[in-house]
Design a protein around this motif. Sequence first.
Motif, PDB file in Angstrom:
ATOM      1  N   LYS A   1       0.835  -1.196   0.000  1.00  0.00           N
ATOM      2  CA  LYS A   1       0.000   0.000   0.000  1.00  0.00           C
ATOM      3  C   LYS A   1       0.873   1.251   0.000  1.00  0.00           C
ATOM      4  N   PRO A   2       0.911   1.972  -1.144  1.00  0.00           N
ATOM      5  CA  PRO A   2       1.712   3.203  -1.197  1.00  0.00           C
ATOM      6  C   PRO A   2       1.029   4.329  -0.422  1.00  0.00           C
ATOM      7  N   GLU A   3       1.762   5.379  -0.184  1.00  0.00           N
ATOM      8  CA  GLU A   3       1.189   6.552   0.465  1.00  0.00           C
ATOM      9  C   GLU A   3       0.154   7.198  -0.463  1.00  0.00           C
ATOM     10  N   LYS A   4      -0.727   7.986   0.118  1.00  0.00           N
ATOM     11  CA  LYS A   4      -1.749   8.668  -0.682  1.00  0.00           C
ATOM     12  C   LYS A   4      -1.098   9.616  -1.692  1.00  0.00           C
ATOM     13  N   ASN A   5      -1.815   9.801  -2.805  1.00  0.00           N
ATOM     14  CA  ASN A   5      -1.383  10.711  -3.884  1.00  0.00           C
ATOM     15  C   ASN A   5      -0.047  10.305  -4.512  1.00  0.00           C
ATOM     16  N   SER A   6       0.184   8.967  -4.548  1.00  0.00           N
ATOM     17  CA  SER A   6       1.426   8.469  -5.156  1.00  0.00           C
ATOM     18  C   SER A   6       1.165   7.673  -6.431  1.00  0.00           C
ATOM     19  N   VAL A   7       0.132   6.836  -6.411  1.00  0.00           N
ATOM     20  CA  VAL A   7      -0.190   5.975  -7.551  1.00  0.00           C
ATOM     21  C   VAL A   7      -1.665   6.170  -7.890  1.00  0.00           C
ATOM     22  N   PHE A   8      -1.952   6.360  -9.174  1.00  0.00           N
ATOM     23  CA  PHE A   8      -3.331   6.613  -9.600  1.00  0.00           C
ATOM     24  C   PHE A   8      -3.726   5.682 -10.748  1.00  0.00           C
ATOM     25  N   PHE A   9      -4.939   5.107 -10.647  1.00  0.00           N
ATOM     26  CA  PHE A   9      -5.547   4.332 -11.724  1.00  0.00           C
ATOM     27  C   PHE A   9      -6.771   5.089 -12.229  1.00  0.00           C
ATOM     28  N   ASN A  10      -6.681   5.633 -13.420  1.00  0.00           N
ATOM     29  CA  ASN A  10      -7.806   6.368 -14.015  1.00  0.00           C
ATOM     30  C   ASN A  10      -8.343   7.440 -13.053  1.00  0.00           C
TER      31      ASN A  10
ATOM     32  N   HIS B   1      -8.187   7.374  -9.795  1.00  0.00           N
ATOM     33  CA  HIS B   1      -8.440   6.824  -8.457  1.00  0.00           C
ATOM     34  C   HIS B   1      -7.116   6.613  -7.731  1.00  0.00           C
ATOM     35  N   ASP B   2      -7.024   7.120  -6.518  1.00  0.00           N
ATOM     36  CA  ASP B   2      -5.824   6.956  -5.705  1.00  0.00           C
ATOM     37  C   ASP B   2      -5.704   5.496  -5.275  1.00  0.00           C
ATOM     38  N   ALA B   3      -4.600   4.833  -5.617  1.00  0.00           N
ATOM     39  CA  ALA B   3      -4.414   3.412  -5.295  1.00  0.00           C
ATOM     40  C   ALA B   3      -4.422   3.161  -3.793  1.00  0.00           C
ATOM     41  N   ALA B   4      -4.031   4.177  -3.003  1.00  0.00           N
ATOM     42  CA  ALA B   4      -4.024   4.016  -1.550  1.00  0.00           C
ATOM     43  C   ALA B   4      -5.429   3.869  -0.986  1.00  0.00           C
ATOM     44  N   LEU B   5      -6.443   4.302  -1.754  1.00  0.00           N
ATOM     45  CA  LEU B   5      -7.831   4.233  -1.306  1.00  0.00           C
ATOM     46  C   LEU B   5      -8.598   3.097  -1.982  1.00  0.00           C
ATOM     47  N   LEU B   6      -7.915   2.355  -2.848  1.00  0.00           N
ATOM     48  CA  LEU B   6      -8.553   1.240  -3.543  1.00  0.00           C
ATOM     49  C   LEU B   6      -8.255  -0.080  -2.842  1.00  0.00           C
ATOM     50  N   ARG B   7      -9.192  -1.009  -2.940  1.00  0.00           N
ATOM     51  CA  ARG B   7      -8.942  -2.349  -2.436  1.00  0.00           C
ATOM     52  C   ARG B   7      -7.987  -3.084  -3.374  1.00  0.00           C
ATOM     53  N   GLY B   8      -7.117  -3.887  -2.769  1.00  0.00           N
ATOM     54  CA  GLY B   8      -6.150  -4.622  -3.571  1.00  0.00           C
ATOM     55  C   GLY B   8      -6.816  -5.526  -4.595  1.00  0.00           C
ATOM     56  N   GLN B   9      -7.938  -6.155  -4.222  1.00  0.00           N
ATOM     57  CA  GLN B   9      -8.587  -7.072  -5.150  1.00  0.00           C
ATOM     58  C   GLN B   9      -9.214  -6.346  -6.330  1.00  0.00           C
ATOM     59  N   ASP B  10      -9.616  -5.074  -6.154  1.00  0.00           N
ATOM     60  CA  ASP B  10     -10.111  -4.287  -7.289  1.00  0.00           C
ATOM     61  C   ASP B  10      -8.975  -3.973  -8.273  1.00  0.00           C
ATOM     62  N   ILE B  11      -7.813  -3.639  -7.703  1.00  0.00           N
ATOM     63  CA  ILE B  11      -6.656  -3.355  -8.563  1.00  0.00           C
ATOM     64  C   ILE B  11      -6.263  -4.609  -9.339  1.00  0.00           C
ATOM     65  N   ARG B  12      -6.287  -5.755  -8.643  1.00  0.00           N
ATOM     66  CA  ARG B  12      -5.814  -6.990  -9.271  1.00  0.00           C
ATOM     67  C   ARG B  12      -6.821  -7.588 -10.259  1.00  0.00           C
ATOM     68  N   LYS B  13      -8.002  -6.975 -10.366  1.00  0.00           N
ATOM     69  CA  LYS B  13      -8.923  -7.389 -11.433  1.00  0.00           C
ATOM     70  C   LYS B  13      -8.465  -6.877 -12.789  1.00  0.00           C
ATOM     71  N   VAL B  14      -7.655  -5.831 -12.768  1.00  0.00           N
ATOM     72  CA  VAL B  14      -7.147  -5.288 -14.041  1.00  0.00           C
ATOM     73  C   VAL B  14      -5.638  -5.459 -14.175  1.00  0.00           C
ATOM     74  N   VAL B  15      -4.975  -5.871 -13.095  1.00  0.00           N
ATOM     75  CA  VAL B  15      -3.526  -6.059 -13.113  1.00  0.00           C
ATOM     76  C   VAL B  15      -3.206  -7.498 -12.726  1.00  0.00           C
ATOM     77  N   LYS B  16      -2.483  -8.203 -13.586  1.00  0.00           N
ATOM     78  CA  LYS B  16      -2.022  -9.559 -13.299  1.00  0.00           C
ATOM     79  C   LYS B  16      -0.508  -9.549 -13.197  1.00  0.00           C
ATOM     80  N   THR B  17       0.018 -10.298 -12.223  1.00  0.00           N
ATOM     81  CA  THR B  17       1.457 -10.313 -11.985  1.00  0.00           C
ATOM     82  C   THR B  17       2.007 -11.726 -12.051  1.00  0.00           C
ATOM     83  N   VAL B  18       3.078 -11.894 -12.795  1.00  0.00           N
ATOM     84  CA  VAL B  18       3.861 -13.134 -12.751  1.00  0.00           C
ATOM     85  C   VAL B  18       5.124 -12.782 -11.983  1.00  0.00           C
ATOM     86  N   SER B  19       5.191 -13.226 -10.732  1.00  0.00           N
ATOM     87  CA  SER B  19       6.301 -12.815  -9.878  1.00  0.00           C
ATOM     88  C   SER B  19       7.509 -13.718 -10.060  1.00  0.00           C
TER      89      SER B  19
END
Length: 582
Positions: A393-402, A404-422
């Motif tokens: 979870k980054p600090e507020k006003n650091s990462v934005f999706f369309n 929307h501040d990523a710090a205020l979004l649920r991780g599972q909402d972000i991961r519906k549009v982002v897939k990671t192969v670690s």
Amino acid sequence: MISKLRFLLKYAHQYRWWYTGGILFMALTIGVSVTIPEYIQKSIDLIGQGREGNENAFYNYVLMILVLALVLILVRTMSRILFFIPGRLIEKQLKGEMFRKLTSFGKEYFDKNSSGSIISRINNDINGVRMITGFGLMQIGNVIFSLSVTPYKMWNMSPVLTLYCVLPLIVVFVIVRVGMAVMVKNTRRRMDSLQNLSGKTVSFLSGNGVIKSYNIHKWAEEKVDEENVSLFDFTMNIARVRSFVLPLLANLEQILKIVVLFAGGMFVINGTFTIGQLAEFIAYAALLSHPIMGLGWVLTVFQQGFVGITSLQTIMDKKGVDDDKPALEPSKVNTLFKQGVSVRNLSYRYHNGDEEVLKNISFDIKPGQVVGITGKLGCGKTTLVNCLNGYLKPEKNSVFFNGHDAALLRGQDIRKVVKTVSQEVFLFSDTIENNITFGSGDLPDNEKVDKVIYKSALADEIERFPGQERTMVGEKGIMLSGGQKQRISLARALYTKSDLLILDDVFSAVDTDTERFLIKHIFENRTNETILVVSNRISVLEKADFIIVLEDGEMVAKGTHKELMKKSSYYRETSELQDNKE
């Protein structure tokens, strides 16, 4: 104590009608139990009067005893069913809630708690709750009904003889109570020791390869042995108490029978009691011993269960990282990557770190782009990726999706549009097909599975497996090579469409030919709209629209392959080194 009772009531209240039925059948059980001795008394006294004229009455009494015994079996079975099933259902519900709660926690929690201790809590602590809500509540009902009806029957027959029975009951109960307190104390320590042993066992089994490589079997065995001996000591303390308390409880009925036979026998000799009444009183004494034994077990079950509840509450009462964040509407989730990702002055420090591992990083990823990230080991590449995919979870006003501040979004909402192969590949102990389709939520599409297997450069190798796509990969994919595991993980990400596909060093374990094949089918024949690739292989990065170079958590350069060859010494030296090796 109040919080623990509320915890129990929360789950038990859902099955109140089951418990109500159980209480009714429990009342019938006690009612039938105290009725049988009355017919035993009548039958025995009838025998003493002789055969003449009493045969029919005797047969009726024996038949009544038989019918009541059959009824007793039925109602007692029903009472147990109606109490035990809710206990099992609550156990099932709790395990599901525990799993959901654990998946909502962030990195901080799992840094502090080992997998072994978590597994131990799920298995042992929840079993304690099941025992309370099943066996424990049943025994409470049994004790309440038995200690109200049976002593009443005994008192009506002889108050003096009843007091003779009560005295040994009190002595045995006090001894048992002290023994139970010692047992609970050691049980609590045993549970802690079991969690430690489980944690070390899981850890050492997972790192078995490292232990073998460094030839430190003896050290690992000694560490496990320390916890094992500790667990053994506490278990033996419990066993010593049990070896004294359990025989005392088991023989309580015999003690009461001896008391009643001696004192009641004198009543019969003096003509105060008949033989039948003495037999009836002995039967009541036996019935009285069972709830006293049950009371001892109830106290133990509740005390052990409360220890488990305390442990469970530390998990259930803890907030997940996204618990306070509202879920986005499906329409907004679908447009979350419409304008891409904007990173503005992103800095990040881990919860247990003293220094920032990312410092003032800014860039934009537009839909349709291929973006590369490179840098030395430990420069913050994976941390940056995990700030984009919602794992951190980054600090507020650091990462934005369309917007929307990523710090205020649920991780599972972000991961519906982002897939990671670690780079830390994980495969489940299942078939290759199920590992690839895991998380899609749909039944496997064989045509689609074959397509992503081909794009992941796995087709030829899978053809050689005995079960092909249905081949079991073993625990954590132990049956496969590192490159095969990475490509199955890549196929899993390709199987489910996403707006942004993040590839975190997925080419590190593949050869040059396989790398070229993957680049062609992932980058050139675009399967995902946008790709972010983390790699130190220049042959991969040169396909990107722009590349970010990190050093000590800072973005020291940004540009295309040609631009970085001119302005980044690290990038240029890496490219030249790889060209020389080829």
